[in-house]
Design an enzyme around this catalytic site. Structure first.
Site, PDB file in Angstrom:
ATOM      1  N   ASN A   9       0.744  -1.129   0.151  1.00 35.08           N
ATOM      2  CA  ASN A   9      -0.046   0.044  -0.022  1.00 35.08           C
ATOM      3  C   ASN A   9       0.805   1.327  -0.111  1.00 35.08           C
ATOM      4  OD1 ASN A   9      -1.751   2.036   0.444  1.00 35.08           O
ATOM      5  ND2 ASN A   9      -2.101   1.259   2.659  1.00 35.08           N
ATOM      6  N   LYS A  11       0.086   4.270  -0.178  1.00 35.02           N
ATOM      7  CA  LYS A  11      -0.693   5.534   0.486  1.00 35.02           C
ATOM      8  C   LYS A  11      -0.413   6.718  -0.258  1.00 35.02           C
ATOM      9  CE  LYS A  11       0.402   3.485   4.943  1.00 35.02           C
ATOM     10  NZ  LYS A  11       0.210   3.674   6.430  1.00 35.02           N
ATOM     11  N   HIS A  95      -9.247   0.968   5.551  1.00 35.30           N
ATOM     12  CA  HIS A  95      -8.076   1.066   6.209  1.00 35.30           C
ATOM     13  C   HIS A  95      -8.064   2.097   7.472  1.00 35.30           C
ATOM     14  CE1 HIS A  95      -4.097   2.190   6.717  1.00 35.30           C
ATOM     15  NE2 HIS A  95      -3.601   1.347   6.045  1.00 35.30           N
ATOM     16  N   GLU A  97      -6.605   4.625   8.309  1.00 36.76           N
ATOM     17  CA  GLU A  97      -6.374   5.976   8.067  1.00 36.76           C
ATOM     18  C   GLU A  97      -7.818   6.556   7.185  1.00 36.76           C
ATOM     19  OE1 GLU A  97      -2.816   5.556   5.805  1.00 36.76           O
ATOM     20  OE2 GLU A  97      -1.735   5.127   7.352  1.00 36.76           O
ATOM     21  N   GLU A 167      -4.738  -5.255  11.077  1.00 31.69           N
ATOM     22  CA  GLU A 167      -3.501  -4.091  11.197  1.00 31.69           C
ATOM     23  C   GLU A 167      -3.876  -3.253  12.376  1.00 31.69           C
ATOM     24  OE1 GLU A 167      -2.094  -2.807   7.182  1.00 31.69           O
ATOM     25  OE2 GLU A 167      -3.797  -1.708   7.384  1.00 31.69           O
ATOM     26  N   GLY A 173       2.784   2.066  10.641  1.00 30.83           N
ATOM     27  CA  GLY A 173       3.804   3.276  10.268  1.00 30.83           C
ATOM     28  C   GLY A 173       4.556   3.808  11.742  1.00 30.83           C
ATOM     29  N   SER A 211       4.063  -2.212  10.293  1.00 28.13           N
ATOM     30  CA  SER A 211       5.414  -2.335  10.188  1.00 28.13           C
ATOM     31  C   SER A 211       6.092  -3.624   9.948  1.00 28.13           C
ATOM     32  CB  SER A 211       5.785  -1.733  11.671  1.00 28.13           C
ATOM     33  OG  SER A 211       5.573  -0.521  11.934  1.00 28.13           O
TER      34      SER A 211
END
Ligand code: PEP
Length: 254
Positions: A9, A11, A95, A97, A167, A173, A211
């Site tokens: 991904n 992003k 996701h 985010e 996740e 991240g 990560s």
């Protein structure tokens, strides 16, 4: 037999040049893999055509988001049918985010999953708890509720197009990864939730994300309920990404 998948991904990162260089390199390395892994690149929408042009063979392409409608007056949105038309096979949905920064609710995630599956795409449904929820001992309950909510509109004939990515939000991240044991425990719990939701739990691929790097991928992928990874930062460097793809044990299909 579950599909083994490593998906990158990007992003909101990348460029036309990256699409050319990285994708060409990953494609040729992916051809040499003999561990049965499907490699997917998920670039920003504007670069999808560039990536599709370079992909093929063992390398597939996905989108990071679609609108929940099929077409119409929705300025700025892209539909699942358009992603399919452009050559994509996968789409992320839910996701963290999108949930946190764009306020995407469980209901919206379910509507998008329904639309994606109807368009013939494979939906990578992202779920995961925050640090606060984990510390409060609510991680499994939160993830179970997200999984159930996302899958409320899945028709029986579409289960083969559903992939779940666990996740933990605190690992995305941040450089912090769940231990292989903790990730495995959550993946096993997700399989129980899937069975409760009427899904063919043993045949649905479950990915871990948060990560994942070349040096921790092998331990994660060795776990019996972890069928691959969703990779953010490490998917932007071809050598890191391909090392993660290589970390999938051969013949590990369940
Ligand atoms: C992600 O974006 O889904 C992700 C897992 O990112 P990272 O690998 O950078 O933590």
């Amino acid at each position: 037999m579950r599909r083994k998948i490593v998906a990158g991904n990007w992003k909101m990162n990348g460029s036309k040049d990256l699409a050319k260089e990285l994708v060409g390199c990953v494609r040729s390395e992916a051809e040499a893999l003999d561990n049965g892994v499907e490699v997917v690149i998920i670039p920003p929408l504007i670069y999808v055509a560039d990536v599709v042009e370079q992909a093929g063979g063992k390398l597939a392409v996905g989108v990071q988001n679609v609108g929940q409608w099929s077409s119409g007056a929705y300025t700025g949105e892209v539909s699942a049918d358009m992603a399919k038309d452009q050559g994509c096979e996968y789409a992320l949905v839910g996701h963290s985010e999108r949930r946190q920064l764009f306020g995407e609710s469980d209901e919206l995630v379910a509507a998008k999953v329904e639309r994606l599956l109807a368009s013939g795409l494979t939906a990578i449904v992202c779920v995961g708890e925050t640090l606060e929820e984990r510390e409060a001992g609510r991680a499994e309950a939160v993830v179970a509720s997200q999984v159930k909510a996302a899958l409320t509109k899945v028709a029986a004939e579409h289960w083969g197009q559903v992939v779940i990515a666990y996740e933990p939000v605190w690992a995305i991240g941040t450089g912090k990864t769940a231990t292989a044991e903790d990730a495995q425990a959550m993946h096993a719990a997700i399989r129980v939730t899937l069975a409760e939701a009427g899904a063919p739990a043993e045949s649905i691929s479950l990915l871990y994300g948060g990560s994942v790097k070349a040096d921790n991928a092998a331990a994660l992928f060795a776990e019996p309920d972890i069928d691959g990874g969703l990779i953010g930062g490490a998917s932007l460097k071809s050598e890191d990404f391909i090392s993660i793809c290589r970390a999938m044990p051969a013949g590990a299909e369940s």
